[in-house]
Scaffold this motif. Sequence first.
Motif, PDB file in Angstrom:
ATOM      1  N   PHE A 159       0.806  -1.218   0.000  1.00 18.98           N
ATOM      2  CA  PHE A 159       0.000   0.000   0.000  1.00 18.98           C
ATOM      3  C   PHE A 159       0.841   1.271   0.000  1.00 18.98           C
ATOM      4  O   PHE A 159       0.310   2.355  -0.189  1.00 18.98           O
ATOM      5  N   ARG A 160       2.138   1.154   0.197  1.00 18.61           N
ATOM      6  CA  ARG A 160       2.987   2.329   0.087  1.00 18.61           C
ATOM      7  C   ARG A 160       3.387   2.598  -1.364  1.00 18.61           C
ATOM      8  O   ARG A 160       3.859   3.695  -1.685  1.00 18.61           O
ATOM      9  N   GLU A 161       3.194   1.619  -2.251  1.00 17.94           N
ATOM     10  CA  GLU A 161       3.492   1.810  -3.666  1.00 17.94           C
ATOM     11  C   GLU A 161       2.424   2.714  -4.286  1.00 17.94           C
ATOM     12  O   GLU A 161       1.244   2.428  -4.249  1.00 17.94           O
ATOM     13  N   GLY A 162       2.860   3.803  -4.858  1.00 16.12           N
ATOM     14  CA  GLY A 162       1.926   4.760  -5.437  1.00 16.12           C
ATOM     15  C   GLY A 162       1.483   5.837  -4.473  1.00 16.12           C
ATOM     16  O   GLY A 162       0.758   6.760  -4.857  1.00 16.12           O
ATOM     17  N   LEU A 163       1.895   5.733  -3.216  1.00 14.86           N
ATOM     18  CA  LEU A 163       1.534   6.739  -2.223  1.00 14.86           C
ATOM     19  C   LEU A 163       2.507   7.914  -2.311  1.00 14.86           C
ATOM     20  O   LEU A 163       3.724   7.732  -2.253  1.00 14.86           O
ATOM     21  N   GLY A 164       1.970   9.102  -2.464  1.00 13.22           N
ATOM     22  CA  GLY A 164       2.793  10.297  -2.553  1.00 13.22           C
ATOM     23  C   GLY A 164       2.095  11.501  -1.952  1.00 13.22           C
ATOM     24  O   GLY A 164       1.025  11.375  -1.344  1.00 13.22           O
ATOM     25  N   PRO A 165       2.669  12.686  -2.123  1.00 12.47           N
ATOM     26  CA  PRO A 165       2.067  13.904  -1.557  1.00 12.47           C
ATOM     27  C   PRO A 165       0.633  14.146  -2.028  1.00 12.47           C
ATOM     28  O   PRO A 165      -0.194  14.654  -1.273  1.00 12.47           O
ATOM     29  N   ARG A 166       0.338  13.781  -3.279  1.00  8.97           N
ATOM     30  CA  ARG A 166      -1.019  14.000  -3.803  1.00  8.97           C
ATOM     31  C   ARG A 166      -2.050  13.223  -3.007  1.00  8.97           C
ATOM     32  O   ARG A 166      -3.139  13.738  -2.699  1.00  8.97           O
ATOM     33  N   GLN A 167      -1.742  11.982  -2.664  1.00 11.60           N
ATOM     34  CA  GLN A 167      -2.679  11.164  -1.893  1.00 11.60           C
ATOM     35  C   GLN A 167      -2.860  11.722  -0.476  1.00 11.60           C
ATOM     36  O   GLN A 167      -3.972  11.752   0.046  1.00 11.60           O
ATOM     37  N   LEU A 168      -1.758  12.156   0.127  1.00 12.18           N
ATOM     38  CA  LEU A 168      -1.856  12.732   1.464  1.00 12.18           C
ATOM     39  C   LEU A 168      -2.678  14.017   1.447  1.00 12.18           C
ATOM     40  O   LEU A 168      -3.520  14.240   2.333  1.00 12.18           O
ATOM     41  N   LEU A 169      -2.468  14.862   0.447  1.00 11.50           N
ATOM     42  CA  LEU A 169      -3.209  16.124   0.351  1.00 11.50           C
ATOM     43  C   LEU A 169      -4.694  15.871   0.102  1.00 11.50           C
ATOM     44  O   LEU A 169      -5.547  16.543   0.695  1.00 11.50           O
ATOM     45  N   LEU A 170      -5.001  14.916  -0.762  1.00 12.14           N
ATOM     46  CA  LEU A 170      -6.408  14.624  -1.043  1.00 12.14           C
ATOM     47  C   LEU A 170      -7.101  14.061   0.184  1.00 12.14           C
ATOM     48  O   LEU A 170      -8.234  14.458   0.512  1.00 12.14           O
ATOM     49  N   SER A 171      -6.440  13.154   0.883  1.00 13.11           N
ATOM     50  CA  SER A 171      -7.043  12.602   2.102  1.00 13.11           C
ATOM     51  C   SER A 171      -7.238  13.695   3.149  1.00 13.11           C
ATOM     52  O   SER A 171      -8.255  13.727   3.851  1.00 13.11           O
ATOM     53  N   SER A 172      -6.278  14.613   3.247  1.00 13.56           N
ATOM     54  CA  SER A 172      -6.383  15.708   4.206  1.00 13.56           C
ATOM     55  C   SER A 172      -7.493  16.678   3.813  1.00 13.56           C
ATOM     56  O   SER A 172      -8.164  17.252   4.689  1.00 13.56           O
ATOM     57  N   ALA A 173      -7.705  16.857   2.510  1.00 11.83           N
ATOM     58  CA  ALA A 173      -8.785  17.739   2.058  1.00 11.83           C
ATOM     59  C   ALA A 173     -10.149  17.183   2.452  1.00 11.83           C
ATOM     60  O   ALA A 173     -11.049  17.939   2.867  1.00 11.83           O
ATOM     61  N   ILE A 174     -10.308  15.866   2.328  1.00 16.49           N
ATOM     62  CA  ILE A 174     -11.570  15.233   2.741  1.00 16.49           C
ATOM     63  C   ILE A 174     -11.812  15.463   4.227  1.00 16.49           C
ATOM     64  O   ILE A 174     -12.910  15.841   4.651  1.00 16.49           O
ATOM     65  N   VAL A 175     -10.764  15.257   5.021  1.00 20.10           N
ATOM     66  CA  VAL A 175     -10.885  15.476   6.461  1.00 20.10           C
ATOM     67  C   VAL A 175     -11.173  16.948   6.750  1.00 20.10           C
ATOM     68  O   VAL A 175     -12.007  17.277   7.604  1.00 20.10           O
ATOM     69  N   GLY A 176     -10.491  17.837   6.032  1.00 26.30           N
ATOM     70  CA  GLY A 176     -10.668  19.261   6.271  1.00 26.30           C
ATOM     71  C   GLY A 176     -12.088  19.735   6.055  1.00 26.30           C
ATOM     72  O   GLY A 176     -12.593  20.582   6.803  1.00 26.30           O
ATOM     73  N   ILE A 177     -12.762  19.180   5.048  1.00 27.80           N
ATOM     74  CA  ILE A 177     -14.153  19.566   4.789  1.00 27.80           C
ATOM     75  C   ILE A 177     -15.048  19.184   5.966  1.00 27.80           C
ATOM     76  O   ILE A 177     -15.875  19.973   6.431  1.00 27.80           O
ATOM     77  N   VAL A 178     -14.863  17.968   6.466  1.00 24.52           N
ATOM     78  CA  VAL A 178     -15.681  17.498   7.593  1.00 24.52           C
ATOM     79  C   VAL A 178     -15.340  18.270   8.865  1.00 24.52           C
ATOM     80  O   VAL A 178     -16.230  18.654   9.642  1.00 24.52           O
ATOM     81  N   VAL A 179     -14.048  18.506   9.088  1.00 21.98           N
ATOM     82  CA  VAL A 179     -13.612  19.218  10.283  1.00 21.98           C
ATOM     83  C   VAL A 179     -14.169  20.634  10.299  1.00 21.98           C
ATOM     84  O   VAL A 179     -14.612  21.137  11.345  1.00 21.98           O
ATOM     85  N   THR A 180     -14.174  21.298   9.155  1.00 23.78           N
ATOM     86  CA  THR A 180     -14.710  22.651   9.068  1.00 23.78           C
ATOM     87  C   THR A 180     -16.192  22.667   9.411  1.00 23.78           C
ATOM     88  O   THR A 180     -16.680  23.571  10.112  1.00 23.78           O
ATOM     89  N   HIS A 181     -16.911  21.666   8.944  1.00 27.20           N
ATOM     90  CA  HIS A 181     -18.346  21.587   9.221  1.00 27.20           C
ATOM     91  C   HIS A 181     -18.610  21.407  10.717  1.00 27.20           C
ATOM     92  O   HIS A 181     -19.543  22.002  11.268  1.00 27.20           O
ATOM     93  N   HIS A 182     -17.788  20.595  11.377  1.00 27.31           N
ATOM     94  CA  HIS A 182     -17.997  20.298  12.800  1.00 27.31           C
ATOM     95  C   HIS A 182     -17.212  21.232  13.720  1.00 27.31           C
ATOM     96  O   HIS A 182     -17.413  21.190  14.939  1.00 27.31           O
ATOM     97  N   GLY A 183     -16.313  22.029  13.172  1.00 30.81           N
ATOM     98  CA  GLY A 183     -15.482  22.889  14.021  1.00 30.81           C
ATOM     99  C   GLY A 183     -14.563  22.091  14.936  1.00 30.81           C
ATOM    100  O   GLY A 183     -14.325  22.468  16.081  1.00 30.81           O
ATOM    101  N   ALA A 184     -14.033  20.977  14.403  1.00 32.72           N
ATOM    102  CA  ALA A 184     -13.255  20.045  15.230  1.00 32.72           C
ATOM    103  C   ALA A 184     -11.760  20.149  14.945  1.00 32.72           C
ATOM    104  O   ALA A 184     -11.074  19.138  14.839  1.00 32.72           O
ATOM    105  N   PHE A 185     -11.240  21.347  14.846  1.00 28.18           N
ATOM    106  CA  PHE A 185      -9.826  21.531  14.505  1.00 28.18           C
ATOM    107  C   PHE A 185      -8.907  21.033  15.621  1.00 28.18           C
ATOM    108  O   PHE A 185      -7.826  20.496  15.352  1.00 28.18           O
ATOM    109  N   LEU A 186      -9.310  21.217  16.873  1.00 26.58           N
ATOM    110  CA  LEU A 186      -8.480  20.743  17.980  1.00 26.58           C
ATOM    111  C   LEU A 186      -8.408  19.221  18.002  1.00 26.58           C
ATOM    112  O   LEU A 186      -7.352  18.647  18.318  1.00 26.58           O
ATOM    113  N   ILE A 187      -9.506  18.568  17.669  1.00 28.40           N
ATOM    114  CA  ILE A 187      -9.502  17.107  17.620  1.00 28.40           C
ATOM    115  C   ILE A 187      -8.620  16.626  16.475  1.00 28.40           C
ATOM    116  O   ILE A 187      -7.914  15.612  16.600  1.00 28.40           O
ATOM    117  N   TRP A 188      -8.624  17.337  15.360  1.00 25.59           N
ATOM    118  CA  TRP A 188      -7.741  16.993  14.236  1.00 25.59           C
ATOM    119  C   TRP A 188      -6.279  17.132  14.645  1.00 25.59           C
ATOM    120  O   TRP A 188      -5.448  16.283  14.336  1.00 25.59           O
TER     121      TRP A 188
END
Length: 235
Positions: A159-188
């Motif tokens: 699972f590390r094959e093909g993993l790069g900055p793009r995958q990390l940024l995209l996964s973080s963007a998904i989390v960021g959308i949910v975190v913004t909705h819930h205001g859960a930045f401290l939990i993040w």
Amino acid sequence: MINDIRSAFAFLTILPVGSTSGRDAGKALAWFPLVGLFIGACLLAVAAISPFDRELTATLILICWAVLSGGLHLDGFADSCDALLGHGEPQRRLAIMRDPRLGSWAAIGLVLLLLTKWLTIRAIDPALLVLPPLFGRWAMVLAAYHFPYARETGIGAVFREGLGPRQLLLSSAIVGIVVTHHGAFLIWLLALMVALAVGRWARARLGGGITGDVYGAICELTELACLLGMGITHA
């Protein structure tokens, strides 16, 4: 993209969506938080439709949580407890992780983990249950990207094959959308700190890298830390 999403669900859940793709499997990690969001939504549904009291509802939620993931991360957590909390050289610890038998540290760790999860589930607002599975699976992406792998082979190495900055940024963007909705930045922030702290400790114990079992342990401990953090901030 569809194949990567299907691979993420195939690996992280028991849903019959096909098999995990072998080539560039790391691209699927971008969608791990999406799987966490799905699991969290299922937990919300259980909380909403349960006819039972708070204690039994928390039990049903915990069962659903474990079953949906096929016990994958719990197994990794148990193996990590046996390997990392016992005595021995790094190679010995890596060998213990491959041993299918359950040791005393694994049993103790699982009991304490599940008990604490149950207590915090019954204590927090059910609307927040979507967050821990989300953060736990994002933490695995962070760990896979940030820390070297301890072995040349293994499912974690695949699972590390093909993993790069793009995958990390995209996964973080998904989390960021949910975190913004819930205001859960401290939990993040808490999830980030736990993932890095556990990863660094495990890397030192394993001689410079981590394994797929440690990914599972990081997921479980991040989920637990998030539950505890939400229990404090929303008490």
